[in-house]
Design an enzyme around this catalytic site. Structure first.
Site, PDB file in Angstrom:
ATOM      1  CG  ASP A 270      -0.303   0.737   2.217  1.00  0.00           C
ATOM      2  OD1 ASP A 270      -0.106   1.972   2.477  1.00  0.00           O
ATOM      3  OD2 ASP A 270       0.572  -0.102   3.171  1.00  0.00           O
ATOM      4  CB  CYS A 308      -1.523   4.234 -20.022  1.00  0.00           C
ATOM      5  SG  CYS A 308      -2.852   3.976 -18.454  1.00  0.00           S
ATOM      6  CB  CYS A 310      -6.188   4.814 -16.935  1.00  0.00           C
ATOM      7  SG  CYS A 310      -5.635   5.881 -17.773  1.00  0.00           S
ATOM      8  CG  HIS A 339      -2.402   8.134 -15.936  1.00  0.00           C
ATOM      9  ND1 HIS A 339      -2.274   7.378 -16.436  1.00  0.00           N
ATOM     10  CD2 HIS A 339      -1.234   8.283 -15.853  1.00  0.00           C
ATOM     11  CE1 HIS A 339      -1.116   6.829 -16.942  1.00  0.00           C
ATOM     12  NE2 HIS A 339       0.075   7.653 -16.465  1.00  0.00           N
TER      13      HIS A 339
END
Length: 380
Positions: A270, A308, A310, A339
């Protein structure tokens, strides 16, 4: 339904890929958990977080106990219903924030007395209270309460903090087990401490294994010791923990940190970096980070990252994002964060595939070479 079951599907050196099955869903490992400190992954809606590939998010015990209060969250149906996230949630124990944010703290065997950074009110966070708060929040993976000290502390100070953390780990486990239905449906992780000292880490691991947890975190790293020192610790620390349980490196980190830690056998991560960076105009790309405030992006009609997939890269240009960031528009923070979370979750998917196919070293070296401009991609 399965309370908690960890299965390893493939290995490549120390690295593993697999899954954690829980009642609220399956967590594919290695996993990155977006940080939802105050019952929100900042600047993102829960559905968009899930669409990025995230199987689990992190909530923060310290912040939620102070505002809006764990008891209030419980009355409102727990963290899942409160924030509209139906997948697993891991909550940290609050120990890190108590040490880093509270104005004044007084440590004792009972716990940590501190003043709120919000209004100065006084609180005591003990192992029992930390577990109670996490239960009230409806946490699916509860973290034991531990004591943190800097890696620059003397070995005597590190040893004393580790030993107290192990006593607190036992109290945390007992408090969790006393949680009735919550304990029957959820899991608890212990946290290995011992700074950078192999002997202290081994003693901590042995104590935690004796208590018996569902998973184990490597704590006390990513606190300023630097990547080389952190990797030096990760060369031995994960191997001291059970191979058949998940290993979670708390608070990490930069993309190259994650790749190196996965190579050393870590399963869960995390970090606030993708969300915090998104709000300050930094985008992560496969060719390294970009500062969208820079004037050179002002008329660039290309995407943030051509490779990418996204929604942001499919729809908007660097020029538009540059404008939003420079203008301080809220949408800029939202799109940049989305993103970045996609970048992190895609990296985890790529790592899982590379491990499954036995090509992790080649993937990791190529990633490092492209990301940092390192000609060979070998570890520095």
């Amino acid at each position: 339904m399965t309370r908690f079951a960890f299965s390893i599907h493939a290995t490549d050196g120390p690295a593993r890929t697999g899954a954690i099955a829980m009642e609220r869903g399956t967590i594919r490992t290695p996993a990155f958990m977006p940080v939802g400190t105050a019952a929100t992954v900042k600047a993102m809606k829960p559905g968009d977080v899930a669409a990025s590939g995230a199987d689990i998010i992190l909530g923060n015990t310290y912040h939620l106990m102070l505002r809006p209060g764990a008891e209030r969250v419980a009355r409102l149906g727990g963290l899942h219903g409160f924030m509209g996230w139906d997948k697993p949630i891991l909550t940290d124990s609050g120990g890190y924030q108590v040490m880093s944010l509270a104005e004044l703290t007084k440590r004792s065997e009972d716990g940590v007395a501190f003043k709120s950074h919000l209004d100065g009110t006084r609180h005591l966070l003990s192992p029992e209270r930390s577990i109670e708060i996490q239960r009230l929040l409806g946490s699916n993976i509860v973290m034991a309460f531990d004591e943190l000290v800097p890696t620059t502390s003397t070995r005597e100070v590190q040893a004393a903090a580790m030993e107290r953390s192990m006593r607190w780990a036992k109290r945390s486990r007992d408090a969790f087990d006393g949680g009735g239905a919550h304990a029957e449906h959820n899991a608890i992780f212990g946290i290995q401490q011992g700074a950078l000292d192999e002997g202290l880490r081994k003693a901590s691991a042995d104590a935690l294994i004796d208590i018996d947890f569902d998973g184990y975190a490597v704590g006390g790293l990513a606190v300023g010791e630097g990547q080389e020192a952190m990797f030096g610790c990760l060369d031995f620390a994960p191997g001291q923990l059970p191979a058949d349980k998940p290993r979670y490196l708390m608070g990490v980190g930069k993309p190259t940190d994650i790749v190196g830690a996965v190579e050393r056998g870590i399963d869960m991560f995390d970090c606030v970096l993708p969300t915090r960076s998104g709000r300050t105009g930094q985008a992560f790309t496969r060719s390294g980070p970009l500062n969208l405030r820079n004037a050179r992006h002002g008329e660039d009609q290309g995407p943030l990252d051509p490779s990418c997939g996204c929604p942001v890269c499919r729809t908007w240009s660097r020029a538009y994002l540059h404008h939003l960031v420079r203008a301080g528009e809220i949408l800029g923070a939202m799109l940049m964060t989305e993103h970045n979370i996609w970048f992190y979750e895609t990296l985890m998917a790529d790592l899982r595939a590379a491990i499954s196919e036995g090509r992790l070293r080649a993937f990791a070296n190529a990633f490092r070479a492209r990301y940092a401009g390192n000609p060979t991609g070998e570890m520095q």
